[in-house]
Write an enzyme that holds these catalytic residues in place. Structure first.
Site, PDB file in Angstrom:
ATOM      1  N   HIS A 265       0.856  -1.209   0.000  1.00  0.00           N
ATOM      2  CA  HIS A 265       0.000   0.000   0.000  1.00  0.00           C
ATOM      3  C   HIS A 265       0.884   1.249   0.000  1.00  0.00           C
ATOM      4  CE1 HIS A 265      -3.474   2.451   0.542  1.00  0.00           C
ATOM      5  NE2 HIS A 265      -3.785   2.191   1.796  1.00  0.00           N
ATOM      6  N   HIS A 306      -2.315  -2.468  -9.587  1.00  0.00           N
ATOM      7  CA  HIS A 306      -3.318  -1.826  -8.724  1.00  0.00           C
ATOM      8  C   HIS A 306      -4.573  -2.687  -8.706  1.00  0.00           C
ATOM      9  CE1 HIS A 306      -5.913   1.280  -7.020  1.00  0.00           C
ATOM     10  NE2 HIS A 306      -4.795   1.884  -6.669  1.00  0.00           N
ATOM     11  N   ASP A 364       2.616   5.425  -6.717  1.00  0.00           N
ATOM     12  CA  ASP A 364       3.873   5.344  -5.955  1.00  0.00           C
ATOM     13  C   ASP A 364       5.108   5.250  -6.833  1.00  0.00           C
ATOM     14  OD1 ASP A 364       1.869   3.467  -3.836  1.00  0.00           O
ATOM     15  OD2 ASP A 364       2.863   5.328  -3.243  1.00  0.00           O
TER      16      ASP A 364
HETATM   17  C1  SDX Z   1      -1.442   2.080  -3.354  1.00  0.00           C
HETATM   18  O1  SDX Z   1      -6.161   0.683  -3.307  1.00  0.00           O
HETATM   19  C2  SDX Z   1      -5.694   1.856  -3.526  1.00  0.00           C
HETATM   20  O2  SDX Z   1      -6.365   2.744  -4.016  1.00  0.00           O
HETATM   21  C3  SDX Z   1      -4.256   2.055  -3.088  1.00  0.00           C
HETATM   22  C4  SDX Z   1      -3.598   3.367  -3.504  1.00  0.00           C
HETATM   23  C5  SDX Z   1      -4.213   4.540  -2.795  1.00  0.00           C
HETATM   24  O3  SDX Z   1      -4.101   5.674  -3.322  1.00  0.00           O
HETATM   25  O4  SDX Z   1      -4.719   4.369  -1.658  1.00  0.00           O
HETATM   26  O5  SDX Z   1      -3.722   3.549  -4.908  1.00  0.00           O
HETATM   27  C6  SDX Z   1      -2.104   3.379  -3.126  1.00  0.00           C
HETATM   28  O6  SDX Z   1      -1.384   1.291  -2.463  1.00  0.00           O
HETATM   29  C7  SDX Z   1      -0.932   1.752  -4.733  1.00  0.00           C
HETATM   30  C8  SDX Z   1      -0.333   0.312  -4.832  1.00  0.00           C
HETATM   31  C9  SDX Z   1       1.103   0.367  -4.275  1.00  0.00           C
HETATM   32  N1  SDX Z   1       1.646  -1.017  -4.174  1.00  0.00           N
HETATM   33  C10 SDX Z   1       2.631  -1.440  -4.988  1.00  0.00           C
HETATM   34  O7  SDX Z   1       3.077  -0.780  -5.931  1.00  0.00           O
HETATM   35  C11 SDX Z   1       3.173  -2.810  -4.638  1.00  0.00           C
HETATM   36  C12 SDX Z   1       3.314  -3.660  -5.918  1.00  0.00           C
HETATM   37  N2  SDX Z   1       1.955  -3.980  -6.417  1.00  0.00           N
HETATM   38  C13 SDX Z   1       1.376  -5.235  -6.025  1.00  0.00           C
HETATM   39  O8  SDX Z   1       1.741  -5.686  -4.752  1.00  0.00           O
HETATM   40  C14 SDX Z   1      -0.103  -5.343  -6.394  1.00  0.00           C
HETATM   41  O9  SDX Z   1      -0.215  -4.927  -7.695  1.00  0.00           O
HETATM   42  C15 SDX Z   1      -1.149  -4.618  -5.559  1.00  0.00           C
HETATM   43  C16 SDX Z   1      -1.012  -4.931  -4.122  1.00  0.00           C
HETATM   44  C17 SDX Z   1      -1.044  -3.144  -5.768  1.00  0.00           C
HETATM   45  C18 SDX Z   1      -2.511  -5.092  -6.046  1.00  0.00           C
HETATM   46  O10 SDX Z   1      -2.639  -6.403  -5.700  1.00  0.00           O
HETATM   47  P1  SDX Z   1      -3.932  -7.271  -6.126  1.00  0.00           P
HETATM   48  O11 SDX Z   1      -5.006  -6.425  -6.684  1.00  0.00           O
HETATM   49  O12 SDX Z   1      -4.266  -8.171  -5.000  1.00  0.00           O
HETATM   50  O13 SDX Z   1      -3.416  -8.068  -7.340  1.00  0.00           O
HETATM   51  P2  SDX Z   1      -2.730  -9.480  -7.220  1.00  0.00           P
HETATM   52  O14 SDX Z   1      -1.671  -9.431  -6.169  1.00  0.00           O
HETATM   53  O15 SDX Z   1      -3.783 -10.519  -7.132  1.00  0.00           O
HETATM   54  O16 SDX Z   1      -1.988  -9.562  -8.643  1.00  0.00           O
HETATM   55  C19 SDX Z   1      -2.709 -10.018  -9.785  1.00  0.00           C
HETATM   56  C20 SDX Z   1      -1.645 -10.719 -10.625  1.00  0.00           C
HETATM   57  C21 SDX Z   1      -0.866 -11.757  -9.833  1.00  0.00           C
HETATM   58  O17 SDX Z   1      -0.392 -12.733 -10.752  1.00  0.00           O
HETATM   59  P3  SDX Z   1      -1.277 -14.127 -10.856  1.00  0.00           P
HETATM   60  O18 SDX Z   1      -1.316 -14.727  -9.462  1.00  0.00           O
HETATM   61  O19 SDX Z   1      -2.651 -13.727 -11.369  1.00  0.00           O
HETATM   62  O20 SDX Z   1      -0.496 -14.962 -11.858  1.00  0.00           O
HETATM   63  O21 SDX Z   1      -0.671  -9.729 -11.039  1.00  0.00           O
HETATM   64  C22 SDX Z   1       0.594 -10.045 -10.469  1.00  0.00           C
HETATM   65  C23 SDX Z   1       0.346 -11.006  -9.325  1.00  0.00           C
HETATM   66  O22 SDX Z   1       1.463 -11.863  -9.142  1.00  0.00           O
HETATM   67  N3  SDX Z   1       1.145  -8.786  -9.982  1.00  0.00           N
HETATM   68  C24 SDX Z   1       2.418  -8.420 -10.065  1.00  0.00           C
HETATM   69  C25 SDX Z   1       2.488  -7.137  -9.522  1.00  0.00           C
HETATM   70  N4  SDX Z   1       1.275  -6.765  -9.114  1.00  0.00           N
HETATM   71  C26 SDX Z   1       0.451  -7.786  -9.383  1.00  0.00           C
HETATM   72  N5  SDX Z   1       3.495  -9.065 -10.564  1.00  0.00           N
HETATM   73  C27 SDX Z   1       4.666  -8.383 -10.504  1.00  0.00           C
HETATM   74  N6  SDX Z   1       4.819  -7.130 -10.001  1.00  0.00           N
HETATM   75  C28 SDX Z   1       3.751  -6.490  -9.494  1.00  0.00           C
HETATM   76  N7  SDX Z   1       3.878  -5.277  -8.999  1.00  0.00           N
END
Ligand code: SDX
Length: 425
Positions: A265, A306, A364
């Site tokens: 997050h 996201h 971010d």
């Molecule tokens: C913020 O919610 C909000 O509005 C948050 C925010 C706000 O203003 O409040 O926008 C702020 O928190 C932005 C997000 C910051 N976090 C990151 O940048 C961390 C990296 N991102 C990931 O951890 C992830 O993308 C999340 C946590 C942001 C979202 O996670 P989800 O929606 O639960 O998605 P997921 O983990 O289920 O991923 C879906 C697929 C997966 O692959 P499969 O299992 O389907 O094969 O996408 C892949 C994940 O492995 N994936 C990534 C990835 N993000 C998702 N693979 C590599 N790198 C990534 N960053």
């Protein structure tokens, strides 16, 4: 107009008809409130398909990369408004008139100082305590100072608490930084604007005058603005859940700060900078993209992906433009981390894995590069996010408490032991 409904059947037997509620924009919702009475719960860990509340504050269209605050697109607010005006918009519901804006700015300036005991409180932290640990403690402790604004049933007291939080977050954030680097605190100077005052408290010292560069003030104000609110994200949902028990606003915001801290997050901005430093050079990008795609490797491309945006995060687009502006003003156009970040974005967005999974840069990804250019140390990045987001948290808290609400109490799918006898000895 005919009332819409969804009919649910289970194992071929019609179970229940559920009403559908329609919003002004976005998805309609199926009201499952009556489902429990039929021996069934819904199951949605992570709440990907669950609307936990009704809100008028912020609307996100993840498919089209749209973000509206009370109906105004974030790109327009970033260009034409400023952080305190957006604070007024989020909390009050409309843009302020010229007089209302002057009055609101005066009110916020009036509340920028903190009780001297806060200095004693901070002095109890280790010299190298993470600033988020300090901020979480400080905000929770605020309820011990403001006994005159804890009656959550009184809108006037809710508004005073909101003003105190918006006004004092920069002061406390800067104090956490000063404690971390062992410098004396710099008190707020109410002749300065919100962002200017924050940078003055962060980088000024009692020994000499400190002039804030106007380009950095503008960039700082825009960073606060772009982080102000984002619908029902993890930390805002935490604030609402804490508030649903009737907890005081300061305790609720402290809960939001704790939830924001995680690297998935708000902690992602700090993680992006650490990741870029670890990648170090463009030639290493393929190796890290490979790791990001490897399910056996916990490494993820921080700042990418996201839960809601399956298109560009409109804030990231504005943030990247601000990056260009700030770095060119500071003569840092060739900043290696910014060049590396742009190259990483270009390669990732051409990679099938990221394209198929619709993983784009989020808010971010570029914010850390601007913060670093402004001179903010990386351990303060999530504190900056929390400072900007405080108005969103307190606006959602106020919206919930101002309307009929119930304590949030989710249920579960129980998979544990069935009743068993305690063994006779
Ligand atoms: C913020 O919610 C909000 O509005 C948050 C925010 C706000 O203003 O409040 O926008 C702020 O928190 C932005 C997000 C910051 N976090 C990151 O940048 C961390 C990296 N991102 C990931 O951890 C992830 O993308 C999340 C946590 C942001 C979202 O996670 P989800 O929606 O639960 O998605 P997921 O983990 O289920 O991923 C879906 C697929 C997966 O692959 P499969 O299992 O389907 O094969 O996408 C892949 C994940 O492995 N994936 C990534 C990835 N993000 C998702 N693979 C590599 N790198 C990534 N960053």
């Amino acid at each position: 107009m005919t009332k819409r409904s969804a009919k649910l059947s289970v194992d071929g037997k019609a179970v229940i008809e559920l009403p559908i509620h329609e919003g002004s924009l976005g998805y309609d919702v199926i009201d499952i409130g009556r489902l429990g009475g039929n021996g069934l719960f819904t199951y949605d860990p992570g709440f990907s398909s669950t609307a936990a509340c009704q809100s008028d504050i912020t609307y996100i269209d993840g498919e089209n990369g749209v973000l509206l605050h009370r109906g105004y697109p974030i790109e327009v607010l970033a260009e034409k408004s400023d952080y305190l005006e957006v604070c007024y918009l989020l909390f009050e519901g409309n843009l302020p008139t010229a007089d209302q804006k002057v009055d609101f700015e005066r009110t916020i300036r009036y509340h920028t100082m903190v009780n001297r005991s806060i200095e004693l409180f901070i002095s109890g932290f280790r010299y190298d305590a993470h600033p988020m640990a300090m901020l979480c403690g400080l905000v929770g402790a605020m309820s011990s100072f403001y006994h005159d604004s804890l009656d959550i049933t009184d809108q006037q007291q809710r508004t005073i608490s909101a003003h105190r939080l918006i006004a004092k977050m920069p002061t406390m954030a800067a104090m956490c930084h000063k404690h971390y680097i062992g410098q004396p605190y710099v008190y707020p100077d109410n002749s300065l604007s919100y962002a200017e005052n924050f940078l003055h408290m962060m980088f000024g010292t009692p020994c000499e005058e400190y002039e804030v560069h106007p380009a950095l003030t503008k960039a700082m104000d825009r960073i606060f603005l772009l982080h102000a609110d984002h619908e029902q994200n993890a930390s805002t949902s935490t604030v609402r859940l804490a508030g649903s028990s009737g907890a005081n606003p300061f305790a609720c915001i402290a809960a939001g700060i704790a939830a924001l801290w995680g690297p998935a997050h708000g902690g992602a901005n700090e993680a992006v900078l650490n990741m870029l430093n670890e990648i170090g050079d463009e030639k290493n990008i393929p190796k890290y993209l490979k790791r990001a795609k490897d399910k056996q490797d916990p490494f993820r491309l921080m700042g990418f992906g996201h839960r809601v945006y399956k298109n560009h995060d409109p804030r990231a687009t504005v943030m990247r433009e601000s990056c260009d502006e700030v770095l060119s003003v500071l003569g840092l156009e060739n900043d290696p981390l910014f060049k590396l970040a742009k190259k990483l974005e270009q390669i990732a967005l051409e990679d099938d894995y990221f394209v198929e999974k619709k993983l784009y840069p989020n808010v971010d990804f570029y914010s850390g590069i601007i913060l670093k250019a402004i001179g903010i140390p990386v351990e303060m990045f999530t504190v900056i996010f929390a400072t900007g987001r405080t108005v969103g948290w307190i606006s959602h808290w106020n919206e919930m408490i101002s309307n009929p609400y119930r304590i949030g109490r989710p249920r579960q799918l129980y998979t544990g032991a069935k009743t068993r006898e305690f063994p006779e000895v």
